[in-house]
Design a protein around this motif. Structure first.
Motif, PDB file in Angstrom:
ATOM      1  N   SER A 303       1.126  -1.135  -0.070  1.00 58.61           N
ATOM      2  CA  SER A 303      -0.081   0.218  -0.096  1.00 58.61           C
ATOM      3  C   SER A 303       0.776   1.167   0.119  1.00 58.61           C
ATOM      4  CB  SER A 303      -1.241  -0.135   1.132  1.00 58.61           C
ATOM      5  OG  SER A 303      -1.761  -0.970   1.228  1.00 58.61           O
ATOM      6  N   GLU A 304       2.134   1.072   0.777  1.00 55.05           N
ATOM      7  CA  GLU A 304       2.938   2.292   0.949  1.00 55.05           C
ATOM      8  C   GLU A 304       3.782   2.363  -0.430  1.00 55.05           C
ATOM      9  OE1 GLU A 304       3.896   2.710   5.568  1.00 55.05           O
ATOM     10  OE2 GLU A 304       4.200   0.691   4.722  1.00 55.05           O
ATOM     11  N   ILE A 305       3.748   1.406  -1.144  1.00 51.83           N
ATOM     12  CA  ILE A 305       4.612   1.536  -2.447  1.00 51.83           C
ATOM     13  C   ILE A 305       3.703   2.262  -3.411  1.00 51.83           C
ATOM     14  CG2 ILE A 305       5.448   0.315  -4.596  1.00 51.83           C
ATOM     15  CD1 ILE A 305       6.295  -2.013  -2.564  1.00 51.83           C
ATOM     16  N   VAL A 306       2.320   1.858  -3.409  1.00 55.70           N
ATOM     17  CA  VAL A 306       1.512   2.620  -4.657  1.00 55.70           C
ATOM     18  C   VAL A 306       1.307   4.114  -4.159  1.00 55.70           C
ATOM     19  CG1 VAL A 306      -0.694   2.600  -5.448  1.00 55.70           C
ATOM     20  CG2 VAL A 306       0.366   0.296  -5.063  1.00 55.70           C
ATOM     21  N   SER A 307       0.989   4.048  -2.766  1.00 52.48           N
ATOM     22  CA  SER A 307       0.736   5.651  -2.465  1.00 52.48           C
ATOM     23  C   SER A 307       2.113   6.609  -2.537  1.00 52.48           C
ATOM     24  CB  SER A 307       0.320   5.585  -1.042  1.00 52.48           C
ATOM     25  OG  SER A 307       1.073   4.888  -0.107  1.00 52.48           O
ATOM     26  N   GLY A 308       3.332   5.733  -2.212  1.00 50.96           N
ATOM     27  CA  GLY A 308       4.526   6.508  -2.221  1.00 50.96           C
ATOM     28  C   GLY A 308       4.891   6.874  -3.820  1.00 50.96           C
ATOM     29  N   VAL A 309       4.584   6.102  -4.627  1.00 49.18           N
ATOM     30  CA  VAL A 309       4.635   6.399  -6.152  1.00 49.18           C
ATOM     31  C   VAL A 309       3.907   7.384  -6.601  1.00 49.18           C
ATOM     32  CG1 VAL A 309       4.368   5.282  -8.358  1.00 49.18           C
ATOM     33  CG2 VAL A 309       5.504   4.033  -6.693  1.00 49.18           C
ATOM     34  N   MET A 310       2.640   7.402  -6.112  1.00 49.12           N
ATOM     35  CA  MET A 310       1.842   8.265  -6.725  1.00 49.12           C
ATOM     36  C   MET A 310       2.161   9.981  -5.984  1.00 49.12           C
ATOM     37  SD  MET A 310      -0.378   6.757  -8.288  1.00 49.12           S
ATOM     38  CE  MET A 310       0.901   5.462  -8.784  1.00 49.12           C
ATOM     39  N   GLN A 311       2.878   9.783  -4.808  1.00 43.24           N
ATOM     40  CA  GLN A 311       3.187  10.852  -4.263  1.00 43.24           C
ATOM     41  C   GLN A 311       4.516  11.454  -4.877  1.00 43.24           C
ATOM     42  OE1 GLN A 311       4.474  11.149   0.020  1.00 43.24           O
ATOM     43  NE2 GLN A 311       2.753  12.761   0.195  1.00 43.24           N
ATOM     44  N   ASP A 312       5.432  10.419  -4.929  1.00 46.45           N
ATOM     45  CA  ASP A 312       6.610  11.113  -5.674  1.00 46.45           C
ATOM     46  C   ASP A 312       6.888  11.490  -7.100  1.00 46.45           C
ATOM     47  OD1 ASP A 312       7.881  10.305  -3.189  1.00 46.45           O
ATOM     48  OD2 ASP A 312       8.915   8.628  -3.970  1.00 46.45           O
ATOM     49  N   LEU A 313       5.773  10.743  -7.844  1.00 45.64           N
ATOM     50  CA  LEU A 313       5.625  11.254  -9.053  1.00 45.64           C
ATOM     51  C   LEU A 313       4.487  12.394  -9.269  1.00 45.64           C
ATOM     52  CD1 LEU A 313       5.895   7.644 -10.915  1.00 45.64           C
ATOM     53  CD2 LEU A 313       7.490   9.603 -10.365  1.00 45.64           C
ATOM     54  N   ASP A 314       4.180  12.860  -8.158  1.00 45.46           N
ATOM     55  CA  ASP A 314       2.994  13.726  -8.250  1.00 45.46           C
ATOM     56  C   ASP A 314       1.818  13.657  -9.039  1.00 45.46           C
ATOM     57  OD1 ASP A 314       4.590  16.130  -6.874  1.00 45.46           O
ATOM     58  OD2 ASP A 314       5.961  15.573  -8.763  1.00 45.46           O
ATOM     59  N   ARG A 315       1.477  12.188  -9.004  1.00 41.69           N
ATOM     60  CA  ARG A 315       0.471  11.789  -9.826  1.00 41.69           C
ATOM     61  C   ARG A 315      -1.002  11.696  -9.297  1.00 41.69           C
ATOM     62  NH1 ARG A 315      -3.534  10.845 -11.762  1.00 41.69           N
ATOM     63  NH2 ARG A 315      -4.163   9.565 -13.355  1.00 41.69           N
ATOM     64  N   GLY A 316      -1.036  11.912  -7.857  1.00 41.27           N
ATOM     65  CA  GLY A 316      -2.184  11.875  -6.952  1.00 41.27           C
ATOM     66  C   GLY A 316      -1.963  12.555  -5.837  1.00 41.27           C
ATOM     67  N   VAL A 317      -3.062  12.925  -5.188  1.00 46.40           N
ATOM     68  CA  VAL A 317      -3.024  13.534  -3.655  1.00 46.40           C
ATOM     69  C   VAL A 317      -3.250  12.425  -2.730  1.00 46.40           C
ATOM     70  CG1 VAL A 317      -4.112  15.267  -2.361  1.00 46.40           C
ATOM     71  CG2 VAL A 317      -3.637  15.819  -4.499  1.00 46.40           C
ATOM     72  N   ILE A 318      -2.621  12.375  -1.455  1.00 44.35           N
ATOM     73  CA  ILE A 318      -2.516  11.471  -0.674  1.00 44.35           C
ATOM     74  C   ILE A 318      -3.404  12.005   0.430  1.00 44.35           C
ATOM     75  CG2 ILE A 318      -1.287   9.729   0.863  1.00 44.35           C
ATOM     76  CD1 ILE A 318      -0.613   9.666  -2.148  1.00 44.35           C
ATOM     77  N   VAL A 319      -4.295  11.331   0.885  1.00 48.40           N
ATOM     78  CA  VAL A 319      -5.286  11.945   2.036  1.00 48.40           C
ATOM     79  C   VAL A 319      -5.485  10.856   2.871  1.00 48.40           C
ATOM     80  CG1 VAL A 319      -7.749  12.522   2.475  1.00 48.40           C
ATOM     81  CG2 VAL A 319      -6.673  13.037   0.262  1.00 48.40           C
ATOM     82  N   GLY A 320      -5.656  11.432   4.257  1.00 49.60           N
ATOM     83  CA  GLY A 320      -5.788  10.547   5.332  1.00 49.60           C
ATOM     84  C   GLY A 320      -4.990  10.723   6.668  1.00 49.60           C
ATOM     85  N   GLN A 321      -4.233   9.705   7.022  1.00 50.60           N
ATOM     86  CA  GLN A 321      -3.367   9.698   8.185  1.00 50.60           C
ATOM     87  C   GLN A 321      -1.899   9.093   7.633  1.00 50.60           C
ATOM     88  OE1 GLN A 321      -6.422   7.748   8.997  1.00 50.60           O
ATOM     89  NE2 GLN A 321      -7.330  10.129   8.900  1.00 50.60           N
ATOM     90  N   ARG A 322      -0.946   9.423   8.366  1.00 45.98           N
ATOM     91  CA  ARG A 322       0.521   8.661   8.065  1.00 45.98           C
ATOM     92  C   ARG A 322       0.429   7.313   8.175  1.00 45.98           C
ATOM     93  NH1 ARG A 322       6.116  10.307   9.049  1.00 45.98           N
ATOM     94  NH2 ARG A 322       5.316  12.239  10.345  1.00 45.98           N
ATOM     95  N   SER A 323       0.853   6.505   7.171  1.00 44.50           N
ATOM     96  CA  SER A 323       0.985   5.220   7.006  1.00 44.50           C
ATOM     97  C   SER A 323       1.896   4.306   7.852  1.00 44.50           C
ATOM     98  CB  SER A 323       1.233   4.718   5.457  1.00 44.50           C
ATOM     99  OG  SER A 323       2.601   5.122   5.431  1.00 44.50           O
ATOM    100  N   PHE A 324       1.797   3.249   7.832  1.00 45.73           N
ATOM    101  CA  PHE A 324       2.290   2.385   8.941  1.00 45.73           C
ATOM    102  C   PHE A 324       3.860   2.443   9.052  1.00 45.73           C
ATOM    103  CE2 PHE A 324       4.079  -1.588  10.392  1.00 45.73           C
ATOM    104  CZ  PHE A 324       3.666  -1.694  11.551  1.00 45.73           C
ATOM    105  N   GLY A 325       4.475   2.530   7.828  1.00 43.65           N
ATOM    106  CA  GLY A 325       5.955   2.736   7.921  1.00 43.65           C
ATOM    107  C   GLY A 325       6.566   1.213   7.736  1.00 43.65           C
ATOM    108  N   LYS A 326       6.405   0.393   6.541  1.00 47.59           N
ATOM    109  CA  LYS A 326       6.995  -0.735   6.508  1.00 47.59           C
ATOM    110  C   LYS A 326       7.618  -0.915   5.153  1.00 47.59           C
ATOM    111  CE  LYS A 326       6.342  -6.060   6.016  1.00 47.59           C
ATOM    112  NZ  LYS A 326       6.667  -6.298   4.538  1.00 47.59           N
TER     113      LYS A 326
END
Length: 559
Positions: A303-326
């Motif tokens: 889940s953090e790979i997908v959300s991290g990719v979307m954030q790093d490539l400015d492809r999508g906005v991440i919404v919610g709370q900080r993820s687990f960190g694995k």
């Protein structure tokens, strides 16, 4: 008997040699490491033989060895695990989402074994079972308060497809328990349990796992939303509570939104084979549609790979709370006797070069405990558009949504399963309700719930009451209680009066839980999802940013 004992003694004598021979065939570390490993394996094998032969009581060899293996692996990290032959089926389920059973989630509620969620279209529902049904017997195995904590209900319910299992059910509203025969089937838990429209412009995809085929399910969901909704202007991808799964599924899901050839993730480990860069292999389904990705503290790994990719490539906005960190990658390797080991072999790095692993297992405190990487040690990285992101602490959302601070009365109603049990009774008494989007908890329904709580003699202790009790004890110790007795009694009376009104004062937040739980009884998980669209803070925040094009662009540009 003596012959068996002699065989066991020879086996124990040969154990160190067997271990050493196996190791010499399969590993060639540096000379110094090789000596230390062979020496310690020899010591371990002889110790195991001596303890087994001379310990005062009988030792079960497999359990004894398993205890040692588990303790050894636990010293590394929680994700490096030994998988015995008997556990392979459970591990396969984690990878495939597939098993033979009745198609229902079973939970323990107040010392009762209860069906908490039957899956639509599967045997449990076809046999007439509903959420809230208490299972009191499985074939010949009776369930009681004495064995409920140790009985492996899941194994009793699972089995080969087309075999049958008979359940004795106790249902609210039925005078006597009754038998239900269920024919097991091949159960495949979907990675995408729901896809649909939040409103006429914003689509929604719930992704709850990364088992085999997850990327195909997400791809189909995107294509269906686009085909069936010409006015689609944005998509919410919900990864909340998703613990992760297969790495290649995370890569392929990311690829659905980013161009072919774009770097997705990099893995770096000790061995040469773990140093890999994974890029998007295919053309995307849609690389332009506005995207909001929902995460929370239970979004981990893939889940953090997908959300991290979307954030790093400015492809999508991440919404919610900080993820687990694995940020750790596990690889499964075969062992003897059909067993396996799942071992952490690498860390993964998102396109900006950051690793989001939050806990540093390689540096433990003196007591063996581990701590999260300090904020001061986190490094800064840049997204494609130049926005600053950091490593070492999970994915920080672009729009942070506060977790609702529910009142004690609401928390206790949920903890004591009164909302769950009321929904069970409501389902039995009402054959049908309005659609999942239209059903609301009316005053009449809520008053019925209040009466139900009184019937069940609902009691709870507020934080105020706990602190007040401590204050009274302290005043007794310091001899102030007699002088302030009247004032203390007046305060206590006032607290009790306020507490009595809590069920009505916090009606709105309690009603939200009632609404989703009742709707779930009729329309299953998809109904629960739709019932949350207008009350879920994370979804509301995602809708808001997707419907505001200027804000969406501004967030992704970093201006």
């Amino acid at each position: 008997m003596n012959q068996i004992f002699r065989h066991k003694r020879w086996l124990l004598l040969l154990l160190p040699l067997i271990v050493l021979v196996n190791f010499s065939f399969y590993s060639r570390p540096a000379d110094d490491d090789y000596f230390e490993i062979t020496k310690n394996l020899d010591i371990f094998g002889k110790m195991y033989r001596e303890v087994h032969s001379f310990y005062v009581d009988d030792i079960e060899p497999t359990e004894f060895m398993r205890t040692g293996i588990n303790a050894m692996l636990k010293s590394l990290d929680p994700y490096t695990n030994y998988i015995s032959a008997s556990e392979i089926e459970d591990y396969r389920f984690m990878s495939t989402g597939q098993y033979g059973g009745i198609g229902a989630v079973i939970g323990k509620v107040n010392d009762r074994v209860v069906i908490t969620e039957p899956y639509a279209g599967y045997p449990a529902v076809k046999a007439g079972l509903i959420a809230g049904d208490e299972i009191i017997q499985i074939d010949a195995e009776k369930i009681s308060k004495e064995n409920v904590k140790t009985l492996n209900v899941r194994n009793l319910l699972r089995g080969q497809p087309k075999t049958k299992v008979t359940l004795k059910i106790r249902r609210d509203g039925s005078p006597e328990p009754f038998d239900v025969e269920v024919e097991r089937a091949d159960i495949k838990i979907p990675n995408v349990p729901y896809q649909g429209m939040i409103d006429d412009k914003v689509g929604y995809i719930s992704l709850t796992g990364f088992t085999s085929g997850a990327s195909k399910e997400v791809k189909a969901a995107i294509e269906n939303l686009k085909k069936d909704n010409p006015g689609l202007k944005g998509i919410v991808l919900d990864l909340r509570g998703n613990p992760g799964g297969l790495l290649y599924e995370a890569i392929d899901i990311s690829n659905l939104f980013v161009p072919q050839g774009e770097k997705i993730v990099e893995t770096r480990g000790k061995s040469e084979g773990t140093l890999k860069t994974y890029s998007a292999r295919n053309n995307p389904v849609d690389q332009n549609i506005p995207l909001a990705v929902l995460i929370n503290r239970r979004s981990a790994s893939a889940s953090e790979i997908v959300s991290g990719v979307m954030q790093d490539l400015d492809r999508g906005v991440i919404v919610g709370q900080r993820s687990f960190g694995k940020g750790l990658v596990q690889t499964t390797r075969p062992l003897s006797f059909n067993s396996q080991i799942k071992v952490t072999t690498a860390k993964y790095y998102t396109p900006s070069g950051r690793c989001i692993q939050a806990i540093d297992y390689s540096h433990r405190n003196e007591d063996g405990s581990v701590g999260k990487i300090a904020d001061s040690l986190q490094k800064s990285f840049s997204t494609a558009a130049g926005r600053t992101v950091k490593d070492g602490g999970g994915i920080q959302p672009d729009i942070e949504v506060e977790i609702p601070d529910y009142h004690t009365v609401t928390q206790e109603l949920m903890r004591q399963s009164l909302v769950f049990d009321f929904a069970t009774r409501y389902r039995v008494k009402h054959e049908s309700i309005a659609s999942s989007r239209d059903f609301k908890v009316t005053d009449a329904v809520y008053n019925e719930f209040v009466a139900f709580c009184k019937e069940k003699d609902f009691k709870f202790e507020t934080k105020t009451e706990k602190e007040f009790a401590r204050l009274k004890e302290l005043m007794e110790e310091e001899k102030y209680a007699d002088a302030l007795g009247a004032e203390l009694a007046a305060i206590e009376t006032k607290i009790s009066a306020e507490k009595a009104a809590d069920l009505m004062d916090f009606k709105d937040e309690i009603s939200n839980f009632l609404q989703t739980e009742i709707v779930k009884r009729y329309y299953y998980r998809s109904g629960e999802t739709e019932a949350s669209f207008d009350i879920d803070p994370d979804i509301l925040a995602a809708r808001k940013v997707l419907e505001n094009g200027e804000q969406y662009k501004k967030l992704l540009s970093g201006n």
